[in-house]
Design an enzyme around this catalytic site. Structure first.
Site, mmCIF file in Angstrom:
data_model
loop_
_atom_site.group_PDB
_atom_site.id
_atom_site.type_symbol
_atom_site.label_atom_id
_atom_site.label_comp_id
_atom_site.label_asym_id
_atom_site.label_seq_id
_atom_site.Cartn_x
_atom_site.Cartn_y
_atom_site.Cartn_z
ATOM 1 N N GLU A 91 0.854 -1.191 0.000
ATOM 2 C CA GLU A 91 0.000 0.000 0.000
ATOM 3 C C GLU A 91 0.894 1.246 0.000
ATOM 4 O O GLU A 91 1.928 1.259 0.675
ATOM 5 C CB GLU A 91 -0.872 -0.005 1.264
ATOM 6 C CG GLU A 91 -1.830 1.164 1.360
ATOM 7 C CD GLU A 91 -2.571 1.210 2.704
ATOM 8 O OE1 GLU A 91 -2.052 0.666 3.701
ATOM 9 O OE2 GLU A 91 -3.671 1.787 2.749
ATOM 10 N N LYS A 190 -10.326 0.623 -1.035
ATOM 11 C CA LYS A 190 -10.216 0.378 0.408
ATOM 12 C C LYS A 190 -11.445 0.919 1.139
ATOM 13 O O LYS A 190 -11.822 2.086 0.960
ATOM 14 C CB LYS A 190 -8.948 1.056 0.932
ATOM 15 C CG LYS A 190 -8.671 0.820 2.419
ATOM 16 C CD LYS A 190 -7.387 1.545 2.820
ATOM 17 C CE LYS A 190 -7.003 1.320 4.259
ATOM 18 N NZ LYS A 190 -5.792 2.087 4.622
ATOM 19 N N CYS A 223 -4.724 -3.190 4.339
ATOM 20 C CA CYS A 223 -4.304 -2.659 5.636
ATOM 21 C C CYS A 223 -5.378 -2.746 6.727
ATOM 22 O O CYS A 223 -5.725 -3.827 7.178
ATOM 23 C CB CYS A 223 -3.812 -1.223 5.442
ATOM 24 S SG CYS A 223 -2.646 -0.682 6.732
#
Ligand code: NAG
Ligand code: NAG
Ligand code: NAG
Ligand code: NAG
Ligand code: NAG
Ligand code: NAG
Ligand code: NAG
Ligand code: NAG
Ligand code: NAG
Length: 505
Positions: A91, A190, A223
């Site tokens: 990321e 995300k 994440c």
């Protein structure tokens, strides 16, 4: 109370269906060699753009990104040469993290829906300016390897959409995957943005992105997503994902949320392969990447000292839940059969990541001890080689809503080494220990089927193959670990007790 456990029973591939020698040989060959593949992850030390305080031109942005793409391309080439079928990069791996909405703008590209069947390398102009996608697609195609990367997507909007941001565009933190022929096969926005990711918007709904290959079904998320139900758990439980691709820029936090520790535990708890590629920046405490299988870490990297990137390659089962290593677990079964003995050991409060745990200390070289908080009782049976006077360990229980940097309900049983012999330091981050355990077994009366087993050793090391999870929910090391223990943890998540997080935009 959290969700009750449901044991997932999967039958192991039947090997007795051999009717003649030819079929039998073919079958065994498939089981032993064709059912694995090589995967790669690259921990990348991102070269941050030299200008960060004002918007730059698209050309300047592209040349900053190309510096990172040069490094990633070398890693992809090396991985492909060694036979890896897929590689994950981190990321923020192409431009870093220090942006606001305006300064990230020149780095963004329109990333189309993969359903439209696009190979940017051969049709570079089909969707307007897209130099990063074209380059990634060519890197995948030229090296015949799947490439996962994290880039920024931009989608214009207007007043017809009441949620359209004032500047007339949505900006998404986005993972893309290009197949070994260069085709765009996955795009994921995300969902669970971390606090401070103000340069990006949250998509209206979580997206469940999967794609199929000859080496299994893949899912992807990013994440902070790994702490929540959507889309992470849904992908594994409902969409039969074999391997998760996980680009991350993960800031380590001892004792429970160090990258290698938590990500390997998630793979084990969910029964899935997990390819975690972390950004590398020691000032930001970002390091720790790995190739994790449900039985153990197959390869991992943690380097808090140097500024170097690192390539990992390891073999994985294509369908980990069909492998003989895989067992389904009832996390509360063993604890349900134990009495909660109240010990002489006095309980005390201690804080981990601002959650107040109930602790008791380990006073003997070997003992069976328990500690409870609310509905959760934790049980530890252990034997130390030698009880060291200058080192203190404690067993802790936490059953409650975590509210710092995101809200999520936890049930945690944990054995931690206290920073020093002062009780007040139990739960504080500590990196080294010298007490060796001959064995330990940790269990708890969990009210959830989502429990992630963590073992972290002195110097921030994992313990692959040195412990196991039994199907009655015990996290057990029969023969001790190769290094002294920092922490042993059953990290349970009760997703249905989460409260909505208020996002600061
Ligand atoms: C897991 O074990 C507990 C305690 O024995 C039991 O109450 C529960 O029904 C079990 N769960 C399943 C799905 O078997
Ligand atoms: C891919 O290979 C072609 C030639 O085969 C070359 O022209 C091109 O520059 C390469 N692209 C990348 C991104 O390596
Ligand atoms: C992948 O294959 C499975 C069956 O093998 C199918 O159910 C699923 O829809 C496929 N997924 C995608 C994204 O094509
Ligand atoms: C690491 O990140 C910090 C904060 O963004 C930055 O100041 C520093 O230059 C980075 N280190 C390297 C080696 O790039
Ligand atoms: C990195 O970790 C150290 C030690 O735990 C801590 O003191 C420091 O604040 C962390 N740095 C960042 C940027 O979070
Ligand atoms: C521990 O904290 C709880 C509340 O978080 C409090 O009710 C309790 O009295 C504390 N116990 C001790 C021993 O300080
Ligand atoms: C702890 O419990 C185990 C299993 O119930 C038992 O075999 C062992 O003797 C106990 N150890 C101690 C020190 O009480
Ligand atoms: C932990 O020990 C290692 C070597 O044993 C040493 O390099 C490192 O500095 C120590 N770390 C701390 C925080 O004491
Ligand atoms: C522990 O050691 C014994 C004796 O060497 C061995 O039989 C057993 O398989 C080991 N257990 C594990 C989990 O490795």
């Amino acid at each position: 109370m959290c969700q009750w456990s449901v044991t997932r029973v999967k039958s192991i591939m039947a090997l007795h269906a051999c009717f003649n020698t030819f079929f039998c040989l073919f079958f065994i060959y498939r089981f032993t060699s064709a059912d694995t593949y090589l995967a790669a992850v690259y921990e990348h030390a991102v070269k941050l753009p030299s200008v960060q305080d004002r918007p730059v031109s698209q050309e300047e942005a592209l040349s900053a990104m190309n510096l990172n793409l040069n490094v990633l391309e070398d890693a992809v080439k090396q991985a492909a040469k060694k036979g890896a079928r897929i590689i994950v990069t981190p990321e923020d791996g192409i431009y870093g993290w220090s942006f606001n909405r305006d300064t990230i703008f020149p780095y963004l590209e329109n990333i189309p829906d993969p359903n439209i069947n696009w190979t940017p390398c051969t049709e570079p102009d089909r969707f307007g300016r897209a130099p990063v996608q074209v380059r990634l697609s060519c890197i995948a195609k030229n090296n015949s390897i799947y490439v996962a990367a994290n880039v920024g997507d931009i989608k214009p909007c207007n007043a017809i959409d009441p949620k359209c941001p004032k500047d007339g565009r949505y900006q998404y933190n986005t993972d893309v995957v290009f197949a070994s022929d260069g085709k765009l096969v996955a795009r994921y926005h995300k969902y669970n943005l971390f606090l401070g990711e103000k340069q990006f918007d949250q998509p209206a709904e979580p997206e469940f992105v999967t794609f199929n290959t000859t080496f299994g079904t893949f899912g992807i998320f990013t994440c902070f997503d790994v702490l929540f139900y959507n889309p992470a758990v849904y992908l594994v439980d409902n969409l039969q994902v074999d391997t998760v691709l996980f680009p991350t820029a993960w800031m380590n936090l001892l004792p429970h949320l160090t990258a290698i520790e938590f990500h390997s535990a998630w793979a084990m708890g969910m029964g899935v392969n997990f390819l975690a590629a972390n950004t590398h920046n020691t000032t930001m405490n970002m390091t720790g990447s790995g190739i994790y299988a449900p039985d153990k870490a197959r390869a991992y990297h943690y380097d808090a000292e140097t500024d170097n990137g690192h390539l990992l390659i390891a073999k994985l089962d294509i369908h980990p839940k069909l492998s003989p290593h895989y067992t389904a677990v009832n996390w509360s079964l063993y604890a349900a059969g134990l009495d909660t003995v109240s010990e002489d050991n006095a309980v005390f409060n201690g804080t981990i990541f601002q959650d107040v745990y109930t602790f008791i200390t380990l006073n003997e070289a070997q003992e069976n001890i328990s500690v409870c908080q609310k509905d959760l009782c934790c049980h530890l049976s252990y034997s130390m080689k030698e009880k060291q006077e200058d080192e203190l360990y404690a067993l802790g229980a936490f059953d409650g809503l975590h509210t710092v940097e995101g809200q999520y309900y936890l049930q945690v049983c944990t054995l931690v080494k206290c920073k020093n012999p002062d009780l007040k330091t139990c739960g504080e981050p500590v990196e080294n220990a010298s007490t060796e355990f001959e064995k330990f077994s940790l269990s708890g009366s969990f009210g959830t089927k989502y429990v992630f087993p963590e073992v972290l050793l002195s110097g921030v090391h994992l313990a692959p193959g040195e412990f196991e999870v039994l199907n009655d929910g015990r996290l057990r090391s029969e023969n001790g670990t190769s290094k002294p223990v920092l922490s042993v943890t059953l990290f349970g998540r009760c997703y249905e007790k989460d409260q909505d997080v208020i996002w600061i935009v």
